[in-house]
Design a protein around this motif. Structure first.
Motif, PDB file in Angstrom:
ATOM      1  N   SER A 127       0.865  -1.184   0.000  1.00 44.68           N
ATOM      2  CA  SER A 127       0.000   0.000   0.000  1.00 44.68           C
ATOM      3  C   SER A 127       0.899   1.231   0.000  1.00 44.68           C
ATOM      4  N   PHE A 128       0.335   2.371  -0.317  1.00 44.98           N
ATOM      5  CA  PHE A 128       1.148   3.563  -0.561  1.00 44.98           C
ATOM      6  C   PHE A 128       0.699   4.732   0.307  1.00 44.98           C
ATOM      7  N   GLU A 129       0.479   4.449   1.606  1.00 44.76           N
ATOM      8  CA  GLU A 129       0.105   5.530   2.509  1.00 44.76           C
ATOM      9  C   GLU A 129       1.229   6.544   2.684  1.00 44.76           C
ATOM     10  N   TYR A 130       2.476   6.094   2.469  1.00 47.72           N
ATOM     11  CA  TYR A 130       3.607   7.001   2.666  1.00 47.72           C
ATOM     12  C   TYR A 130       3.718   8.038   1.552  1.00 47.72           C
ATOM     13  N   LEU A 131       3.018   7.832   0.451  1.00 50.00           N
ATOM     14  CA  LEU A 131       3.085   8.790  -0.656  1.00 50.00           C
ATOM     15  C   LEU A 131       2.095   9.922  -0.383  1.00 50.00           C
ATOM     16  N   GLN A 132       2.509  10.842   0.472  1.00 53.05           N
ATOM     17  CA  GLN A 132       1.687  11.986   0.821  1.00 53.05           C
ATOM     18  C   GLN A 132       2.150  13.199   0.032  1.00 53.05           C
ATOM     19  N   GLY A 133       1.219  13.914  -0.536  1.00 54.05           N
ATOM     20  CA  GLY A 133       1.583  15.106  -1.294  1.00 54.05           C
ATOM     21  C   GLY A 133       1.106  15.023  -2.732  1.00 54.05           C
ATOM     22  N   ASP A 134       1.343  16.092  -3.442  1.00 51.77           N
ATOM     23  CA  ASP A 134       0.923  16.200  -4.838  1.00 51.77           C
ATOM     24  C   ASP A 134       2.133  15.997  -5.733  1.00 51.77           C
ATOM     25  N   TYR A 135       2.204  14.852  -6.375  1.00 47.12           N
ATOM     26  CA  TYR A 135       3.330  14.529  -7.243  1.00 47.12           C
ATOM     27  C   TYR A 135       2.888  14.591  -8.706  1.00 47.12           C
ATOM     28  N   TYR A 136       3.866  14.797  -9.554  1.00 46.64           N
ATOM     29  CA  TYR A 136       3.598  14.879 -10.987  1.00 46.64           C
ATOM     30  C   TYR A 136       3.800  13.515 -11.623  1.00 46.64           C
ATOM     31  N   ILE A 137       2.832  13.095 -12.415  1.00 47.89           N
ATOM     32  CA  ILE A 137       2.921  11.844 -13.167  1.00 47.89           C
ATOM     33  C   ILE A 137       2.987  12.190 -14.648  1.00 47.89           C
ATOM     34  N   ALA A 138       4.025  11.719 -15.312  1.00 48.20           N
ATOM     35  CA  ALA A 138       4.175  11.985 -16.732  1.00 48.20           C
ATOM     36  C   ALA A 138       3.031  11.332 -17.504  1.00 48.20           C
ATOM     37  N   PRO A 139       2.350  12.089 -18.380  1.00 48.39           N
ATOM     38  CA  PRO A 139       1.186  11.528 -19.099  1.00 48.39           C
ATOM     39  C   PRO A 139       1.518  10.305 -19.928  1.00 48.39           C
ATOM     40  N   THR A 140       2.655  10.314 -20.643  1.00 43.57           N
ATOM     41  CA  THR A 140       3.005   9.159 -21.473  1.00 43.57           C
ATOM     42  C   THR A 140       3.255   7.917 -20.616  1.00 43.57           C
ATOM     43  N   PHE A 141       3.875   8.132 -19.464  1.00 43.78           N
ATOM     44  CA  PHE A 141       4.145   7.015 -18.561  1.00 43.78           C
ATOM     45  C   PHE A 141       2.827   6.442 -18.045  1.00 43.78           C
ATOM     46  N   MET A 142       1.929   7.310 -17.638  1.00 45.41           N
ATOM     47  CA  MET A 142       0.652   6.851 -17.087  1.00 45.41           C
ATOM     48  C   MET A 142      -0.178   6.137 -18.146  1.00 45.41           C
ATOM     49  N   ASP A 143      -0.189   6.663 -19.352  1.00 48.35           N
ATOM     50  CA  ASP A 143      -0.963   6.019 -20.419  1.00 48.35           C
ATOM     51  C   ASP A 143      -0.485   4.593 -20.669  1.00 48.35           C
ATOM     52  N   LYS A 144       0.835   4.402 -20.641  1.00 51.22           N
ATOM     53  CA  LYS A 144       1.381   3.075 -20.935  1.00 51.22           C
ATOM     54  C   LYS A 144       1.031   2.075 -19.836  1.00 51.22           C
ATOM     55  N   VAL A 145       1.196   2.471 -18.576  1.00 50.62           N
ATOM     56  CA  VAL A 145       0.929   1.556 -17.465  1.00 50.62           C
ATOM     57  C   VAL A 145      -0.566   1.257 -17.358  1.00 50.62           C
ATOM     58  N   VAL A 146      -1.394   2.291 -17.459  1.00 48.87           N
ATOM     59  CA  VAL A 146      -2.841   2.099 -17.345  1.00 48.87           C
ATOM     60  C   VAL A 146      -3.356   1.218 -18.475  1.00 48.87           C
ATOM     61  N   CYS A 147      -2.868   1.458 -19.678  1.00 52.03           N
ATOM     62  CA  CYS A 147      -3.306   0.665 -20.825  1.00 52.03           C
ATOM     63  C   CYS A 147      -2.924  -0.798 -20.653  1.00 52.03           C
ATOM     64  N   HIS A 148      -1.724  -1.053 -20.143  1.00 56.11           N
ATOM     65  CA  HIS A 148      -1.283  -2.439 -19.969  1.00 56.11           C
ATOM     66  C   HIS A 148      -2.141  -3.161 -18.926  1.00 56.11           C
ATOM     67  N   ILE A 149      -2.425  -2.505 -17.813  1.00 55.81           N
ATOM     68  CA  ILE A 149      -3.219  -3.139 -16.756  1.00 55.81           C
ATOM     69  C   ILE A 149      -4.641  -3.401 -17.246  1.00 55.81           C
ATOM     70  N   VAL A 150      -5.233  -2.428 -17.899  1.00 57.31           N
ATOM     71  CA  VAL A 150      -6.611  -2.578 -18.362  1.00 57.31           C
ATOM     72  C   VAL A 150      -6.711  -3.663 -19.430  1.00 57.31           C
ATOM     73  N   LYS A 151      -5.763  -3.696 -20.366  1.00 52.94           N
ATOM     74  CA  LYS A 151      -5.794  -4.712 -21.415  1.00 52.94           C
ATOM     75  C   LYS A 151      -5.749  -6.121 -20.844  1.00 52.94           C
ATOM     76  N   ASN A 152      -4.974  -6.320 -19.785  1.00 57.05           N
ATOM     77  CA  ASN A 152      -4.875  -7.656 -19.207  1.00 57.05           C
ATOM     78  C   ASN A 152      -6.132  -8.038 -18.442  1.00 57.05           C
ATOM     79  N   PHE A 153      -6.812  -7.058 -17.835  1.00 56.68           N
ATOM     80  CA  PHE A 153      -8.026  -7.381 -17.101  1.00 56.68           C
ATOM     81  C   PHE A 153      -9.219  -7.625 -18.027  1.00 56.68           C
ATOM     82  N   ILE A 154      -9.150  -7.120 -19.253  1.00 55.33           N
ATOM     83  CA  ILE A 154     -10.238  -7.366 -20.205  1.00 55.33           C
ATOM     84  C   ILE A 154      -9.738  -8.178 -21.398  1.00 55.33           C
ATOM     85  N   ALA A 155      -8.662  -8.947 -21.191  1.00 49.81           N
ATOM     86  CA  ALA A 155      -8.078  -9.717 -22.298  1.00 49.81           C
ATOM     87  C   ALA A 155      -9.069 -10.705 -22.873  1.00 49.81           C
ATOM     88  N   HIS A 156      -9.993 -11.223 -22.041  1.00 51.89           N
ATOM     89  CA  HIS A 156     -10.968 -12.200 -22.529  1.00 51.89           C
ATOM     90  C   HIS A 156     -12.002 -11.556 -23.450  1.00 51.89           C
TER      91      HIS A 156
END
Length: 431
Positions: A127-156
């Protein structure tokens, strides 16, 4: 002289042998048996009486006096037999359960089916309770990770081949792991995280088995908690990569084979148990990070098994990330841009180390305030709880202080690259 009664006399006239207690009955009966051999009729009667007495004794015994190993499993075998079959001779999975562990150790306040170590043993997720604060997430990085996770959960639902592994690679200190954890926090993903140090063991097969167990743990998170999960392996090339003349071990081969097998059949994962038709796991996406995937076994990183993402943050990404890093210090965006331009071609961790270096003088002053270096251990570790420490005052961040720390770090980098003391030490070896 004491005349011991025979076995038959004890049975026919027990009052005559009242001095014999239940504790020493076996001793006297064995002596009398040796002195006088009973007849066949008396022998069968004594055996029957002895078996009945044993049954009565076992029924009178309390549960706390019984061994916990007497509990039987569904196949009628006790747990001592099961322990003998297990490789590690450990059986910690049963917990504090009634009929398996003595009531003395279960305790009434826990209930009859309690397991006091369940939360500690089963909490393999992060869990990530220690990540307190407003951090910047690179859009290209987020798109790649989110797309990979979603594709595997709906692979069927998709009529395409979906790679199970996402390999995020790039230069050192570019924030690959930290950016991934920020995305997990934003998505509500509870991952199971491994490091490269767990990919080797002095026991053959342990790392491969560990990967399969962690994969199944992530599947249980999806099934039992209703949360998205994944398996993440940090710095995989440090554990599986081949550098120079390093030797490949059996565990390296088993880990590679395990990962390849997971990619080819992600819903049937064995940890050594017998196969069951209902033993189907959820498809769990795997994310690995590393610096150089060319050192990894090529069939593992082929496109059908691993989707690769090269992460090299742009100047805009670095500026946005550093701005969020210095936001609480009152450093403006223009000042951050000047710092980034002063030290170009540096990894993201350079700017974090730069800020950390500015604390050195304040920490040295704080050490003097609490008694100096001579009393440092006594003051920090052996002080009483009621004795207050001098409050630490963090330094005020300025562009000048940050630039000064940056030049210091840069000089150390140059000194390491230019000195090459290893060559200096070995210069006479060629003679």
């Amino acid at each position: 002289m004491i005349v011991f009664p025979t076995h038959a006399e004890f049975i026919t006239n027990p009052n005559r042998c009242s001095f014999i207690t239940s504790r020493n009955y076996k001793t006297f009966s064995s002596i009398s048996f040796c002195l006088k051999k009973p007849t066949s009729a008396s022998s069968s009667a004594s055996k029957e009486e002895e078996s009945n007495e044993k049954k009565n004794e076992s029924t009178k015994r309390k549960l706390s006096e019984q061994s916990s190993w007497e509990a039987k499993d569904s196949e009628g075998k006790d747990y001592l037999y099961k322990l003998g079959k297990e490789a590690d001779n450990m059986n910690i999975a049963v917990g504090a359960r009634a009929g398996i562990i003595d009531d003395l150790f279960v305790g009434k306040f826990l209930g009859t089916d309690a397991d006091i170590v369940f939360d500690y043993r089963q909490k393999a997720t992060r869990s990530f309770e220690y990540l307190q604060g407003d951090y910047y997430i690179a859009p290209t990085f987020m798109d790649k990770v989110v797309c990979h996770i979603v594709k595997n959960f709906i692979a069927h639902l998709l009529n395409v081949k979906v790679p199970l592994i996402l390999g995020i690679w790039g230069g050192k200190g570019q924030g690959k792991t930290f950016q991934t954890e920020l995305i997990f926090q934003a998505m509500g993903v509870e991952p199971v995280i491994m490091s490269a140090g767990e990919l080797e063991s002095d026991r053959a097969g342990e790392p491969g088995k560990l990967i399969r167990e962690r994969y199944r743990t992530a599947s249980q998170v999806v099934q039992n908690q209703g949360k998205m999960s994944c398996l993440m392996v940090n710095d995989i090339d440090a554990g599986l990569g081949r550098f120079g003349f390093t030797q490949m071990t059996v565990n390296n081969q088993i880990v590679v084979g395990t990962l390849m097998n997971l990619c080819d059949n992600p819903k049937r994962v064995s940890v050594g148990q017998d196969w069951r038709d209902s033993d189907i796991t959820h498809r769990i996406p795997i994310i690995v990070t590393g610096n150089d995937f060319s050192t990894i076994y090529a069939p593992l990183i082929r496109d059908g098994r691993m989707d690769k993402f090269y992460w090299q943050p742009t100047r805009e990404d670095i500026t946005n990330i550093v701005c969020r890093m210095y936001e609480k210090d009152g450093i403006s965006r223009d000042e951050v841009v000047s710092i980034v331009d002063t030290f170009p071609n540096q990894a993201l961790d350079f700017y974090g180390a730069l800020r950390s270096r500015t604390y050195d003088r304040s920490i040295s002053k704080w050490v003097d305030d609490i008694g100096g270096v001579e009393n440092l251990g006594k003051t920090l570790l052996k002080r009483k709880k009621d004795d207050p420490l001098a409050s630490f005052v963090p330094p005020k961040q300025t562009v000048e202080a940050l630039l000064e720390s940056g030049y210091s770090l840069f000089r150390e980098q140059q000194l390491i690259m230019e000195s090459k003391l290893s060559k200096e030490y070995m210069k006479n070896m060629d003679d």
